[in-house]
Design a protein around this motif. Structure first.
Motif, PDB file in Angstrom:
ATOM      1  N   TRP A 575      40.724  48.876  45.070  1.00  9.80           N
ATOM      2  CA  TRP A 575      39.414  48.232  44.078  1.00  9.80           C
ATOM      3  C   TRP A 575      39.899  47.723  42.725  1.00  9.80           C
ATOM      4  O   TRP A 575      39.545  46.545  42.774  1.00  9.80           O
ATOM      5  CB  TRP A 575      38.599  49.422  43.646  1.00  9.80           C
ATOM      6  N   PHE A 576      40.905  48.205  42.179  1.00 11.44           N
ATOM      7  CA  PHE A 576      41.248  47.555  40.957  1.00 11.44           C
ATOM      8  C   PHE A 576      42.318  46.358  41.265  1.00 11.44           C
ATOM      9  O   PHE A 576      41.840  45.389  40.482  1.00 11.44           O
ATOM     10  CB  PHE A 576      42.028  48.638  39.911  1.00 11.44           C
ATOM     11  N   ASP A 577      42.877  46.296  42.003  1.00 14.37           N
ATOM     12  CA  ASP A 577      43.676  45.106  42.455  1.00 14.37           C
ATOM     13  C   ASP A 577      42.878  44.161  42.959  1.00 14.37           C
ATOM     14  O   ASP A 577      42.889  42.889  42.544  1.00 14.37           O
ATOM     15  CB  ASP A 577      44.651  45.665  43.594  1.00 14.37           C
ATOM     16  N   SER A 578      41.808  44.408  43.707  1.00 22.82           N
ATOM     17  CA  SER A 578      40.858  43.342  44.228  1.00 22.82           C
ATOM     18  C   SER A 578      40.128  42.749  42.998  1.00 22.82           C
ATOM     19  O   SER A 578      39.778  41.577  42.940  1.00 22.82           O
ATOM     20  CB  SER A 578      39.867  43.955  45.255  1.00 22.82           C
ATOM     21  N   ARG A 579      39.520  43.640  42.249  1.00 18.05           N
ATOM     22  CA  ARG A 579      38.837  42.878  41.051  1.00 18.05           C
ATOM     23  C   ARG A 579      39.821  42.285  40.146  1.00 18.05           C
ATOM     24  O   ARG A 579      39.211  41.297  39.736  1.00 18.05           O
ATOM     25  CB  ARG A 579      38.141  44.250  40.268  1.00 18.05           C
ATOM     26  N   ARG A 580      40.905  42.705  39.916  1.00 16.19           N
ATOM     27  CA  ARG A 580      41.699  41.903  39.088  1.00 16.19           C
ATOM     28  C   ARG A 580      42.019  40.353  39.718  1.00 16.19           C
ATOM     29  O   ARG A 580      42.279  39.408  39.022  1.00 16.19           O
ATOM     30  CB  ARG A 580      43.201  42.502  38.914  1.00 16.19           C
ATOM     31  N   ALA A 581      42.241  40.536  40.853  1.00 14.76           N
ATOM     32  CA  ALA A 581      42.798  39.310  41.692  1.00 14.76           C
ATOM     33  C   ALA A 581      41.565  38.347  41.937  1.00 14.76           C
ATOM     34  O   ALA A 581      41.588  37.232  41.657  1.00 14.76           O
ATOM     35  CB  ALA A 581      42.967  39.532  43.262  1.00 14.76           C
ATOM     36  N   ASN A 582      40.183  38.751  41.744  1.00 14.16           N
ATOM     37  CA  ASN A 582      38.941  38.026  41.802  1.00 14.16           C
ATOM     38  C   ASN A 582      38.765  37.325  40.323  1.00 14.16           C
ATOM     39  O   ASN A 582      38.332  36.179  40.344  1.00 14.16           O
ATOM     40  CB  ASN A 582      37.845  39.161  42.137  1.00 14.16           C
ATOM     41  N   LEU A 583      39.246  38.255  39.387  1.00 14.47           N
ATOM     42  CA  LEU A 583      39.007  37.655  38.042  1.00 14.47           C
ATOM     43  C   LEU A 583      40.195  36.513  37.897  1.00 14.47           C
ATOM     44  O   LEU A 583      39.990  35.543  36.877  1.00 14.47           O
ATOM     45  CB  LEU A 583      39.378  38.965  37.091  1.00 14.47           C
ATOM     46  N   ASP A 584      41.328  36.709  38.408  1.00 14.64           N
ATOM     47  CA  ASP A 584      42.316  35.580  38.341  1.00 14.64           C
ATOM     48  C   ASP A 584      41.850  34.361  38.996  1.00 14.64           C
ATOM     49  O   ASP A 584      41.911  33.190  38.551  1.00 14.64           O
ATOM     50  CB  ASP A 584      43.674  36.141  39.029  1.00 14.64           C
ATOM     51  N   GLN A 585      41.087  34.602  40.092  1.00 16.71           N
ATOM     52  CA  GLN A 585      40.668  33.343  40.958  1.00 16.71           C
ATOM     53  C   GLN A 585      39.764  32.552  40.028  1.00 16.71           C
ATOM     54  O   GLN A 585      39.519  31.376  39.827  1.00 16.71           O
ATOM     55  CB  GLN A 585      40.026  33.800  42.232  1.00 16.71           C
ATOM     56  N   LEU A 586      38.580  33.503  39.357  1.00 11.02           N
ATOM     57  CA  LEU A 586      37.738  32.997  38.274  1.00 11.02           C
ATOM     58  C   LEU A 586      38.302  32.100  37.337  1.00 11.02           C
ATOM     59  O   LEU A 586      38.075  31.045  36.875  1.00 11.02           O
ATOM     60  CB  LEU A 586      36.690  34.072  38.124  1.00 11.02           C
ATOM     61  N   ALA A 587      39.230  32.581  36.720  1.00  9.25           N
ATOM     62  CA  ALA A 587      40.001  32.104  35.665  1.00  9.25           C
ATOM     63  C   ALA A 587      40.673  30.768  36.012  1.00  9.25           C
ATOM     64  O   ALA A 587      40.837  29.843  35.308  1.00  9.25           O
ATOM     65  CB  ALA A 587      41.043  33.100  34.990  1.00  9.25           C
ATOM     66  N   SER A 588      41.267  30.492  37.252  1.00  9.47           N
ATOM     67  CA  SER A 588      41.789  29.381  37.754  1.00  9.47           C
ATOM     68  C   SER A 588      40.726  28.296  38.057  1.00  9.47           C
ATOM     69  O   SER A 588      41.098  27.149  38.059  1.00  9.47           O
ATOM     70  CB  SER A 588      42.440  29.919  39.241  1.00  9.47           C
ATOM     71  N   THR A 589      39.613  28.605  38.124  1.00  7.44           N
ATOM     72  CA  THR A 589      38.374  27.501  38.564  1.00  7.44           C
ATOM     73  C   THR A 589      37.679  27.466  37.249  1.00  7.44           C
ATOM     74  O   THR A 589      36.958  26.249  37.174  1.00  7.44           O
ATOM     75  CB  THR A 589      37.540  28.005  39.644  1.00  7.44           C
ATOM     76  N   ALA A 590      37.764  28.208  36.406  1.00 11.98           N
ATOM     77  CA  ALA A 590      36.857  27.789  34.998  1.00 11.98           C
ATOM     78  C   ALA A 590      37.670  28.456  33.857  1.00 11.98           C
ATOM     79  O   ALA A 590      38.079  29.638  34.074  1.00 11.98           O
ATOM     80  CB  ALA A 590      35.337  28.375  35.298  1.00 11.98           C
ATOM     81  N   ALA A 591      37.240  27.950  32.621  1.00 16.63           N
ATOM     82  CA  ALA A 591      37.922  28.488  31.400  1.00 16.63           C
ATOM     83  C   ALA A 591      37.122  29.861  31.060  1.00 16.63           C
ATOM     84  O   ALA A 591      36.038  29.745  31.167  1.00 16.63           O
ATOM     85  CB  ALA A 591      37.915  27.533  30.350  1.00 16.63           C
ATOM     86  N   PRO A 592      37.933  30.673  30.588  1.00 17.39           N
ATOM     87  CA  PRO A 592      37.048  32.117  30.447  1.00 17.39           C
ATOM     88  C   PRO A 592      36.191  32.099  29.112  1.00 17.39           C
ATOM     89  O   PRO A 592      36.979  31.224  28.184  1.00 17.39           O
ATOM     90  CB  PRO A 592      38.260  33.196  30.252  1.00 17.39           C
ATOM     91  N   GLU A 593      35.262  32.615  29.296  1.00 17.48           N
ATOM     92  CA  GLU A 593      34.428  32.335  27.898  1.00 17.48           C
ATOM     93  C   GLU A 593      34.095  34.105  27.373  1.00 17.48           C
ATOM     94  O   GLU A 593      33.732  34.763  28.631  1.00 17.48           O
ATOM     95  CB  GLU A 593      33.053  31.756  28.433  1.00 17.48           C
ATOM     96  N   ASN A 594      34.049  34.388  26.334  1.00 17.61           N
ATOM     97  CA  ASN A 594      33.608  35.714  25.805  1.00 17.61           C
ATOM     98  C   ASN A 594      32.285  35.462  25.248  1.00 17.61           C
ATOM     99  O   ASN A 594      32.217  35.431  23.974  1.00 17.61           O
ATOM    100  CB  ASN A 594      34.678  36.183  24.947  1.00 17.61           C
ATOM    101  N   LYS A 595      31.292  35.412  25.968  1.00 15.19           N
ATOM    102  CA  LYS A 595      30.260  35.292  25.462  1.00 15.19           C
ATOM    103  C   LYS A 595      29.208  36.594  25.006  1.00 15.19           C
ATOM    104  O   LYS A 595      29.495  37.525  25.964  1.00 15.19           O
ATOM    105  CB  LYS A 595      29.070  34.527  26.578  1.00 15.19           C
ATOM    106  N   PRO A 596      28.498  36.945  24.155  1.00 17.54           N
ATOM    107  CA  PRO A 596      27.690  38.157  23.591  1.00 17.54           C
ATOM    108  C   PRO A 596      26.831  38.279  24.786  1.00 17.54           C
ATOM    109  O   PRO A 596      26.229  37.314  25.441  1.00 17.54           O
ATOM    110  CB  PRO A 596      27.299  37.829  22.310  1.00 17.54           C
ATOM    111  N   ILE A 597      26.406  39.399  24.980  1.00 24.13           N
ATOM    112  CA  ILE A 597      25.453  39.930  25.904  1.00 24.13           C
ATOM    113  C   ILE A 597      24.010  39.597  25.332  1.00 24.13           C
ATOM    114  O   ILE A 597      23.700  40.024  24.433  1.00 24.13           O
ATOM    115  CB  ILE A 597      25.379  41.201  26.363  1.00 24.13           C
ATOM    116  N   LYS A 598      23.116  38.899  25.963  1.00 24.09           N
ATOM    117  CA  LYS A 598      21.947  38.597  25.537  1.00 24.09           C
ATOM    118  C   LYS A 598      20.906  39.268  25.881  1.00 24.09           C
ATOM    119  O   LYS A 598      21.082  39.609  27.105  1.00 24.09           O
ATOM    120  CB  LYS A 598      21.573  36.846  25.938  1.00 24.09           C
TER     121      LYS A 598
END
Length: 606
Positions: A575-598
């Motif tokens: 599970w951890f490996d799949s979530r990290r891979a998914n996060l890497d895929q998202l980072a490759s398609t869009a710049a990461p943003e650290n938005k505060p939770i509204k």
């Protein structure tokens, strides 16, 4: 023509050479008529050297052997014609000496070629670099010195902490040495070691203050246990074990059965000081003496579960089952079924686990029906319903699981109502609320699930507040925060979910630091990191999400390395490996943003 004349005529007409050439025929001497030639074999002229053609080369020649066979058979052919004078044959000696020189020359030539080829290949291969043996030895020596220096520094820090705590408790520093030696092997920080030592000292003093029940095995046994408890009052666990060891040695040969109470006490002392290897070894020794002690098997299995070895735990719980059958104790047999089912769930064998739980429930239903006023047997039955519900959830049978949990809750509500001051009954009821909430979440009824979790948290908060040192109740409270956070995420209230997960993480971290050898609590901490990572990812805080995933994965990797037989931990790591891979895929398609939770406006329905 007679057979003799026929045979002699054939022998006179034809002879064959034993060479590699085709066979040749010979024309009979004095004949004026040429015989019909054999196809492919022209006749040999009459003036040819027939002697050289038909002369055998040596005794091993085929022609020689066949000729002797023919001559040897002549007496049988002439038996009817009368007597026959047999003359001895002159031995035929080979006129050729075996010539081995050509063969030896060929062998020598082949060897010479092979040697030249080998030397040529060696010339093409560069020689290996010279090894500086002295430099290697110096490097090894430097490593040893650095390791010894680091070890001495660690020992110095541990000794200072031990002396400081001994001064606070008013005991000689040396009596705390066994505890700190065991804690020193857990790779703890000084703060963690202090917290752990305080916990151990509290448990040791509690053990020392317990009333000593008579064992029934003799006053000398009771006296040794009392002396051991007296040493515990001074925090001297080494002296306590030493007293027990001496008494064990005295009784070993003549009174093996009386050792049981001493070994049971020693296992308890070792377990209190987190000396799990000694506790396991002591219980194994006890069970060799008395293999029918069901609860000693169960204690041994529980320790194996705590340290993470499911295969060894299974063996111990199966030993408990066998002992319960031998002593014909149905209640203990149901407990052994329950423990076996727990291990099977952890190993991923849900079908076998459901059968084990069902076997235990059948026993407990009989016992509870036979004695409705026995609260313990009623509680046992509620646990069986709960365990069966857990497997049904894992198998996807939510309707059946909800019914099982409801049956368990009904029993616990009666017990809690009958004895409101019984913290154990109250705690059981809070667990039932959580289990029902889990099914309601799976069914999509988030509002009902949030209410169930809130009812459970109300109970666990009271219990945790009443006894802050009770690790089990603290864990229950962290589980409640975790489950409430799950519902809040599903409802889209990420800010509230983040607060719930943060409260869960704070408790999980305290528990994991307090007992680094507890595999279950270590996994709880990894789950807390996983939940935080989920909220961070949903809110766009990818950096925090990756940090949380890395922290959780590191915990599971350590657990799985030490105990690779756990199916649950394998799934966790995937599970951890799949979530990290998914996060890497998202980072490759869009710049990461650290938005505060509204903060989101709650719906009227909520």
């Amino acid at each position: 023509m007679s057979p003799i004349a026929d045979s002699l005529n054939v022998a006179r007409m034809f002879s064959f050479t034993a060479s590699f050439t085709r066979p040749k025929t010979q024309t009979p001497a004095g004949s004026s008529t040429k015989p019909a030639p054999i196809r492919g074999c022209p006749p040999i002229p009459i003036d040819a050297d027939h002697v050289s053609i038909v002369k055998p080369a040596d005794r091993s020649a085929l022609l020689y052997a066949r000729t002797r066979d023919f001559i040897a058979a002549i007496p049988a052919l002439v038996a009817e014609a009368g007597s026959l004078e047999l003359l001895p044959l002159t031995p035929v000696r080979s006129e050729q000496s075996p010539n081995l020189v050509p063969r030896l020359v060929r062998i020598a030539a082949i060897g010479l070629v092979a040697l030249i080829g080998y030397k040529g290949v060696q010339a093409l291969i560069p020689p290996p670099p010279l090894i500086d043996q002295q430099a290697i030895e110096n490097k090894i020596e430097e490593g040893k010195i650095a390791t010894e220096t680091h070890h001495k520094e660690e020992l110095t820090a541990i000794d200072k902490l031990r002396i400081e705590i001994a001064r606070e408790k008013g005991v000689p520093p040396q009596v705390l040495a066994p505890i700190f030696e065991n804690l020193g092997m857990l790779n703890l920080t000084p703060d963690q070691m202090r917290e752990k030592a305080d916990e151990a000292i509290k448990a040791i003093l509690a053990r020392a203050s317990q009333k000593i029940e008579k064992t029934g095995d003799g006053a000398d046994i009771d006296k040794a246990i009392a002396a051991s408890r007296a040493k515990l009052a001074g925090l001297d666990t080494a002296a306590a074990q030493s007293i027990l060891d001496r008494k064990i040695a005295e009784e070993e040969e003549e009174r093996n059965k009386r050792l049981v109470a001493l070994l049971e006490e020693k296992a308890a002392v070792a377990r209190l000081s987190y000396d799990y290897p000694t506790a396991k070894a002591t219980l194994e020794r006890l069970l060799k003496i008395d293999p029918d002690r069901v609860w000693s098997w169960i204690d041994l299995g529980d320790i194996w579960v705590t340290t993470g070895s499911l295969n060894q735990a299974m063996k111990a719980f199966q030993g408990a089952e066998g002992a319960a059958r031998r002593v014909n104790d149905e209640r203990d047999l149901s407990v052994s079924y329950e423990r076996i089912g727990d291990v099977q769930v952890a190993q991923g064998d849900l079908k076998a686990a459901l059968q084990s739980y069902a076997d235990g429930r059948a026993i407990r239903e009989r016992l509870a029906k036979a004695d409705p006023g026995n609260a313990q047997w009623q509680r046992d039955l509620s646990v069986s319903y709960e365990r069966i519900g857990d497997v049904q959830v894992a198998q996807g049978d939510l309707k059946a699981a909800l019914q099982s949990y409801a049956d368990s809750r009904a029993i616990r509500e009666r017990l809690a109502k009958a004895d409101p001051g019984n913290a154990g009954w109250q705690r059981d009821l809070s667990v039932s609320y959580n289990k029902i909430g889990d099914v309601q979440v799976a069914q999509g009824d988030l509002k009902a699930a949030l209410q169930s979790y809130s009812d459970g948290r109300a109970i666990t908060e009271r219990l945790a507040k009443a006894d802050p040192g009770n690790a089990e109740w603290q864990r229950d409270l962290s589980v409640n925060y975790n489950k409430i956070g799950d519902v809040q995420v599903a409802q889209g209230d990420l800010k509230a979910a983040l607060q719930s997960y943060a409260a869960d993480l704070a408790i999980a971290e305290r528990l994991a630091k307090a007992d680094p050898g507890n595999a279950e609590w270590q996994r709880d901490l990894s789950v807390s990191y996983a939940k935080l990572a989920t909220v961070y990812e949903k809110s766009g805080a990818k950096t925090q999400a990756r940090d949380a995933l890395n922290a959780g994965r590191a915990i599971i990797a350590i657990l799985l390395k030490d105990h690779p037989d756990s199916a649950q931990w394998k799934r966790d790591l995937e599970w951890f490996d799949s979530r990290r891979a998914n996060l890497d895929q998202l980072a490759s398609t869009a710049a990461p943003e650290n938005k505060p939770i509204k903060k989101k406006r709650r719906r009227n329905a909520e």
